[in-house]
Scaffold this motif. Structure first.
Motif, PDB file in Angstrom:
ATOM      1  N   HIS A   1      29.757  85.877  15.636  1.00  0.00           N
ATOM      2  CA  HIS A   1      28.806  84.790  15.841  1.00  0.00           C
ATOM      3  C   HIS A   1      28.058  84.900  17.164  1.00  0.00           C
ATOM      4  O   HIS A   1      27.277  84.021  17.507  1.00  0.00           O
TER       5      HIS A   1
ATOM      6  N   ASN B   1      25.487  72.450   6.942  1.00  0.00           N
ATOM      7  CA  ASN B   1      24.762  73.622   7.446  1.00  0.00           C
ATOM      8  C   ASN B   1      25.410  74.958   7.100  1.00  0.00           C
ATOM      9  O   ASN B   1      25.075  75.967   7.695  1.00  0.00           O
TER      10      ASN B   1
ATOM     11  N   THR C   1      28.433  76.175   7.568  1.00  0.00           N
ATOM     12  CA  THR C   1      29.473  76.767   8.403  1.00  0.00           C
ATOM     13  C   THR C   1      30.875  76.618   7.819  1.00  0.00           C
ATOM     14  O   THR C   1      31.787  77.289   8.273  1.00  0.00           O
TER      15      THR C   1
END
Length: 140
Positions: free
Chosen positions: A22, A119, A121
């Motif tokens: 990430h 979103n 995630t």
């Protein structure tokens, strides 16, 4: 309970790799590194499968229930964080407009099966949930 030091080490390496995945690495080297850092999710699934083999249907149901509760709590927290951030950055927020911007309003079936409400995630939790649901129905 038997301890599996090599599997714990592998999980630790996979966790660190997820964090690094990430992060942004520039240029060609960044894309190259990002490509080879895609192994953690399959590793986590394989380790889960190793410890889940030869379990009862009830064990799979209990796991699915646990993951479902974890998803509900996680989505609630994620929604609260995103709403608070939107409110702090814009100053004014319409709850109705805010809700309409999310994918689950427009594609609820896809959201339920493939991903998260806000979103994206939390997609891993949905994947794990469906694995346990399928195993409990199938009687693996």
């Amino acid at each position: 309970m038997e301890e599996y030091k090599s599997l714990n080490t592998l999980k630790g390496v996979a966790c660190i790799t997820v964090i690094l995945l990430h992060c942004s690495f520039p240029g060609f080297l960044g894309r190259f590194i990002g490509y080879f850092m895609r192994f953690p999710v399959p590793v986590f699934f394989m380790i889960s499968g190793y410890f889940a083999s030869n379990r009862s249907k009830q064990w799979y149901r209990d796991k699915a229930k646990y993951i479902f509760i974890l998803i509900l709590i996680s989505e609630l927290l994620m929604g609260t964080v995103i709403l608070t951030d939107d409110w702090l950055t814009s100053g004014v927020i319409s709850i109705a407009e805010w809700i309409m911007q999310f994918e689950f309003i427009h594609h609820p079936i896809r959201t339920i099966f493939l991903g998260t409400i806000f979103n994206g995630t939390l997609w891993y939790l949905y994947a794990v949930l469906w694995v346990w649901v399928i195993f409990s129905a199938w009687g693996y």
